[in-house]
Design an enzyme around this catalytic site. Structure first.
Site, PDB file in Angstrom:
ATOM      1  N   ASP A   1       0.845  -1.194   0.000  1.00 45.43           N
ATOM      2  CA  ASP A   1       0.000   0.000   0.000  1.00 45.43           C
ATOM      3  C   ASP A   1       0.885   1.251   0.000  1.00 45.43           C
ATOM      4  O   ASP A   1       1.883   1.316   0.732  1.00 45.43           O
ATOM      5  CB  ASP A   1      -0.862  -0.037   1.268  1.00 45.43           C
ATOM      6  CG  ASP A   1      -1.976   0.981   1.252  1.00 45.43           C
ATOM      7  OD1 ASP A   1      -2.813   0.915   0.343  1.00 45.43           O
ATOM      8  OD2 ASP A   1      -2.010   1.835   2.160  1.00 45.43           O
TER       9      ASP A   1
ATOM     10  N   GLU B   1      15.701 -14.344   0.056  1.00 45.68           N
ATOM     11  CA  GLU B   1      16.074 -15.385   1.029  1.00 45.68           C
ATOM     12  C   GLU B   1      15.089 -16.546   0.965  1.00 45.68           C
ATOM     13  O   GLU B   1      15.475 -17.701   0.991  1.00 45.68           O
ATOM     14  CB  GLU B   1      15.931 -14.798   2.435  1.00 45.68           C
ATOM     15  CG  GLU B   1      17.192 -14.548   3.181  1.00 45.68           C
ATOM     16  CD  GLU B   1      16.825 -14.026   4.565  1.00 45.68           C
ATOM     17  OE1 GLU B   1      16.169 -14.742   5.348  1.00 45.68           O
ATOM     18  OE2 GLU B   1      17.175 -12.856   4.839  1.00 45.68           O
TER      19      GLU B   1
HETATM   20  C1  GLC Z   1      -4.354   2.912  -0.782  1.00 43.87           C
HETATM   21  C2  GLC Z   1      -5.520   1.963  -0.729  1.00 43.87           C
HETATM   22  C3  GLC Z   1      -6.727   2.720  -0.259  1.00 43.87           C
HETATM   23  C4  GLC Z   1      -6.450   3.261   1.117  1.00 43.87           C
HETATM   24  C5  GLC Z   1      -5.193   4.113   1.123  1.00 43.87           C
HETATM   25  C6  GLC Z   1      -4.722   4.388   2.513  1.00 43.87           C
HETATM   26  O1  GLC Z   1      -4.509   3.891  -1.744  1.00 43.87           O
HETATM   27  O2  GLC Z   1      -5.698   1.366  -1.977  1.00 43.87           O
HETATM   28  O3  GLC Z   1      -7.875   1.926  -0.250  1.00 43.87           O
HETATM   29  O4  GLC Z   1      -7.528   4.024   1.562  1.00 43.87           O
HETATM   30  O5  GLC Z   1      -4.132   3.467   0.483  1.00 43.87           O
HETATM   31  O6  GLC Z   1      -4.190   3.236   3.094  1.00 43.87           O
END
Ligand code: GLC
Length: 538
Positions: A206, A256
């Site tokens: 993310d 690893e």
């Molecule tokens: C990313 C995710 C989204 C989330 C954001 C904050 O963009 O895809 O759904 O709200 O990160 O974590």
């Protein structure tokens, strides 16, 4: 070494909306396990599970309170292990969603930081700073959060007085980690190994251009740019050079594990940066394996736009060690069938036809592809959800203005004529967490499987051909000369894919009957809003 990810097709499971096994109206890991045979039949190589960790769910799990456990809403670790085992038996890879830019305000380290003194080691794990102005009542800098409002929230100190501020690039429930503190990197090493030891095949990362901020946290010349564009464009808050060291390190951790059994563990980043060239820096040989290429998703329906983004992607990825990672839909975006033109309730119209054509185009492109659950059913965006059911934090953070992400997260219809369409066994009191419209009956999986003209069959046929034809998957493409409004390219020795972006039929660029087409396609003709594949020696 098995480099399976290079042309894999991965299905994004938004767990809370996939399939509910407990009857509480929220999808769960046992539901995912029950749905695996369906995904096997569809023919995907792997799944990416949206976050299922313990979380107060202020941003549906992208606010993680414990990175090494399962939220009781979704199951437990034993259920996770069963899901892994079942996926392994079916040959389906499993990717987890890891959220390293921020955690939840319920994370024990954040609670510890709140209880600690300004300047303490506990506060140094986050970005705490004194406010500006005579009484510190103004935020430390002028940045705005991506989801609206200031990027800083002031805390009440132990003595009951208003005190320091902490940084959150999303909601106040999601404090940003301070990656300049080595404890954070060490903690994420532990998290990676925890899940790799449980057998996962990799991670979707993310906000992978996040993590580090400019060390001085200076004012931004355009502080509202992130909120305005809903993209990570503040050059002081994102895409700092130090983040590449983290990805090098994570890659080494993956290697690893790969060394033990020869199968690569994948890191695929949600990388949102201004140019394809910048993007390519994240997928250099020793960094992330892949990064979603969002330009295809944001391209308007036009041959010029698609030609440009595809050419740029191919050019910039060359020499990086990665393959282009195509995506048309995900849990943050308006679904293609609606984005390309409002569908009728029965699912006809330009939007669905274009979405089908775009799917065939994507599956013919060199590299990997990601499919978002419901895309294979041609689900439209649910645009008329009443305000009171909306749960996306963007809606509240923008003063009930921006209805952005709930419409693509409505629980899947599996069977039957009425909600819950087999999504949940729940009674009246436990309805799907977002209401499903009546017209979802048209899209239920049982209906889709029974109708050979459905989206589902198109995706399934496309995936089958990808699995069998050597021309598809990894490799290069060669554009063919075509008339305006039409794109055509050749893959390998003789697979041609052509798309008519216009609305009137044109002569097909190659003779013969197509192998697969996104709509009715008489020999010699490529109708409007249609894509087709042919085998031909050009
Ligand atoms: C990313 C995710 C989204 C989330 C954001 C904050 O963009 O895809 O759904 O709200 O990160 O974590």
């Amino acid at each position: 070494m098995h480099r399976w990810w290079r042309d894999a097709v991965i299905y994004q499971v938004y767990v809370r909306s996939f399939l509910d096994s407990t009857g509480d109206g929220i999808g769960d890991l046992a539901g995912v396990r029950a749905g695996l045979p369906y995904l096997k039949k569809l023919g995907v190589n792997g799944i990416w599970l949206s976050p299922f960790y313990p979380s107060p769910q202020h941003d549906h799990g992208y606010d993680v309170a414990d990175y090494c456990d399962v939220d009781p809403t979704f199951g437990d670790l034993a259920e996770f292990d069963q899901l892994m085992a079942a996926a392994g038996r079916l040959g389906i890879r499993v990717l987890l969603d890891i959220v390293p830019n921020h955690c939840s305000s319920e994370h024990p380290w954040f609670k510890e930081a709140l209880a600690a003194q300004p300047g303490s080691p506990a506060r140094d794990r986050f970005h705490f700073a004194d406010g500006r102005g005579p009484d510190g009542s103004e935020p430390p800098n002028n940045w705005h959060a991506m989801f609206g409002g200031p990027a800083w929230t002031r805390v009440t100190e132990a003595d009951g007085r208003l005190g320091q501020w902490y940084l959150h690039m999303f909601t106040p429930d999601q404090p940003d980690w301070n990656w300049r503190n080595p404890e954070i990197g060490a903690e994420f090493d532990r998290v990676l190994r925890f899940w790799l030891d449980r057998g996962v095949d990799g991670f979707r990362i993310d906000v992978a251009a996040g993590l580090f901020k400019h060390p001085e946290l200076p004012d931004s010349p355009d502080p509202e740019a992130d909120a305005r564009t809903r993209d990570s464009v503040n050059p002081l808050a994102w895409n700092q050079p130090e983040v590449h060291d983290v990805w090098r390190h994570w890659r080494a951790v993956c290697e690893e594990y790969t060394a033990r059994d020869g199968s690569e563990r994948l890191l695929v980043g949600e990388v949102s940066v201004p140019t394809a060239r910048e993007h390519a820096r994240y997928v250099r040989h020793d960094e992330l394996h892949q990064a979603f290429f969002f330009d295809l998703l944001s391209a308007p329906w036009s041959d010029d736009a698609f030609h440009k983004v595809i050419s740029e992607a191919m050019q910039d990825i060359a020499g990086t060690g990665s393959t282009v990672t195509w995506v048309l839909n995900n849990h943050d975006q308006v679904r293609t069938v609606t984005r390309y033109g409002e569908p009728t309730p029965e699912g006809s119209g330009l939007g669905p036809a274009r979405a089908r054509a775009a799917a065939l185009l994507m599956l013919a492109l060199p590299g990997a592809a990601y499919i978002y659950q419901g895309e294979e059913l041609g689900l439209p965006e649910v645009i008329d959800l009443p305000d009171e059911v909306l749960t996306d934090p963007i809606f509240r953070r923008t003063g009930n203005r921006d209805r952005v992400r709930d419409g693509c997260r409505v629980p899947l219809p599996w069977s039957g004529q009425a909600s819950p369409f087999g999504f949940t066994s729940g009674t009246e009191s436990a309805r799907p967490w977002l209401p499903q419209p009546d017209y979802f009956a048209e899209y239920a999986t049982d209906r889709a499987l029974a109708d050979t003209r459905s989206f589902w069959h198109l995706y399934r046929d496309g995936l089958q051909l990808r699995a069998t034809l050597p021309q598809l998957g990894e490799g290069s493409l060669r554009w063919l000369d075509t008339q305006p409004g039409v794109l055509a390219f050749v893959r390998g020795d003789g697979l041609v894919c052509a798309v008519n972006f216009g609305t009137v039929p044109v002569p097909a660029p190659v003779p013969g009957t197509p192998l697969l087409a996104s709509g009715p396609c008489p020999t010699g003709v490529l109708p409007g809003s249609t894509a087709a594949w042919w085998i031909n020696d050009l």
